[in-house]
Write an enzyme that holds these catalytic residues in place. Structure first.
Site, mmCIF file in Angstrom:
data_model
loop_
_atom_site.group_PDB
_atom_site.id
_atom_site.type_symbol
_atom_site.label_atom_id
_atom_site.label_comp_id
_atom_site.label_asym_id
_atom_site.label_seq_id
_atom_site.Cartn_x
_atom_site.Cartn_y
_atom_site.Cartn_z
ATOM 1 N N GLU A 1 9.475 -4.016 10.187
ATOM 2 C CA GLU A 1 10.305 -2.847 9.505
ATOM 3 C C GLU A 1 10.531 -1.893 10.760
ATOM 4 O O GLU A 1 9.929 -1.793 11.492
ATOM 5 C CB GLU A 1 8.738 -2.072 8.828
ATOM 6 N N ASP B 1 0.892 -0.914 -0.049
ATOM 7 C CA ASP B 1 -0.005 -0.039 -0.139
ATOM 8 C C ASP B 1 0.896 1.162 -0.140
ATOM 9 O O ASP B 1 0.260 2.317 0.021
ATOM 10 C CB ASP B 1 -1.040 0.073 1.147
ATOM 11 N N SER B 2 2.342 0.940 -0.084
ATOM 12 C CA SER B 2 3.173 2.189 -0.112
ATOM 13 C C SER B 2 2.729 2.787 -1.649
ATOM 14 O O SER B 2 3.218 3.965 -1.846
ATOM 15 C CB SER B 2 4.667 1.669 -0.229
ATOM 16 N N GLU C 1 -1.106 -5.419 8.790
ATOM 17 C CA GLU C 1 -0.178 -4.561 9.910
ATOM 18 C C GLU C 1 -0.769 -4.537 11.185
ATOM 19 O O GLU C 1 -2.073 -4.096 11.199
ATOM 20 C CB GLU C 1 0.022 -3.154 9.420
ATOM 21 N N LYS D 1 -0.961 -9.388 3.334
ATOM 22 C CA LYS D 1 -0.076 -8.844 4.409
ATOM 23 C C LYS D 1 -1.091 -8.081 5.255
ATOM 24 O O LYS D 1 -1.633 -7.083 4.958
ATOM 25 C CB LYS D 1 0.909 -8.199 3.836
HETATM 26 O O1 KIV Z 1 3.685 -1.083 1.628
HETATM 27 C C1 KIV Z 1 4.870 -1.380 1.451
HETATM 28 O O2 KIV Z 1 5.758 -1.358 0.643
HETATM 29 C C2 KIV Z 1 5.273 -2.222 2.611
HETATM 30 C C3 KIV Z 1 6.853 -2.531 2.644
HETATM 31 C C4 KIV Z 1 7.531 -1.167 2.973
HETATM 32 C C5 KIV Z 1 7.280 -3.499 3.643
HETATM 33 O O3 KIV Z 1 4.866 -2.649 3.571
#
Ligand code: KIV
Length: 264
Positions: free
Chosen positions: A180, A44-45, A113, A111
């Site tokens: 992270e 989600d970056s 968080e 994934k």
């Molecule tokens: O969203 C992302 O790119 C991430 C990475 C920084 C691990 O979670």
């Protein structure tokens, strides 16, 4: 041969390191995959890297599904991990529904968080055939709770708590742990404490895998370059060579070096 969760487990068992990178579209995914990157994360970056937001919070499920389907088309055998965006797993029901959408779009793993509050959700997902990566440490969706993007687990109490959370999330069913921005000694302790493969970003050299944001490792980070980033395009004018150099450096454990690492 396609990379699976078993491939990542074998890396850990052999003490070898695997390479992961973010990617958001078909063309880059093909190049990244052909360079030998084992895991592609549709992070989600993309909210910051592609959309120009100052956090990952505005990213929607529809946008994630779109980018996962683009990546799946370009992929040539990497394991595809997809981020569940902010509040898409706020309840077990929403997590199941949204994870199913990402899996239908082509993800092999999702994934999430968070910490121990995710146990029930992780069990529900993994029992229903959705592999899960649990993201601990600096979890960017929590930026407003953390009051900024800060290294996590610096004092012993916080470190002990993170180890406990990693073990609990693994026991709940997490297949992979991602750390992270945590001090390298803590990341090493977590990688030893769990059987699941541990991927690090800003977590030192002793995790089982490494991940970077694609744009960062190609030297096109907007704003200040984080300490843990290395520009692999600085020594070549070919993106393919830069990607291969990253995979090699991770495999040889020459990346991350000391200058990319938080000690405490
Ligand atoms: O969203 C992302 O790119 C991430 C990475 C920084 C691990 O979670």
């Amino acid at each position: 041969m396609a990379v699976t969760i078993n491939t990542l487990r074998e890396f850990k068992q052999k003490g070898e390191a695997f390479a992961a990178l973010t990617s958001y579209d078909a063309t880059f995914s093909q190049v990244v995959s052909e360079a030998g990157v084992h895991v592609i994360l549709i992070g989600d970056s993309l909210g910051m890297v592609l959309q120009g937001h100052d956090s990952t919070l505005p990213v929607t499920m529809d946008q994630m599904v779109y980018h996962v389907s683009c990546v799946a088309k370009g992929n040539r055998g990497s394991l595809i991990m997809a981020d569940m965006p902010f509040m898409s797993y706020g309840t077990v029901e929403s997590a199941l529904e949204n994870a199913a959408e990402l899996m239908r779009a082509g993800a092999h793993m999702v994934k999430l968080e968070g910490t121990d509050w995710m146990k029930e959700t992780i069990t529900a997902l993994t029992e229903r055939a959705v592999p899960v990566c649990a993201h601990l440490g600096l979890t960017p969706q929590f930026v407003n709770k953390f009051g900024g993007y800060k290294v996590q687990g610096r004092d012993e109490k916080a470190a002990e708590m993170m180890i406990e959370h990693a073990c609990e999330l693994e026991a709940a069913g997490a297949d992979v742990i991602l750390l992270e921005c945590v001090p390298a000694p803590l990341a090493a302790r977590i990688a030893q404490a769990v059987r699941a493969p541990v991927i690090g970003i800003g977590a030192g050299p002793d995790t089982d895998g490494q991940i970077l944001v694609l744009h960062d490792m190609l030297g096109i980070t907007s704003g200040r370059k984080p300490r843990f980033v290395k520009n692999f395009l600085a020594e070549t004018d070919s993106i393919q060579d830069a990607l291969q150099a990253y995979v090699k450096a991770v495999g040889e454990r020459t990346f991350p070096a000391e200058e990319h690492t938080f000690k405490a």
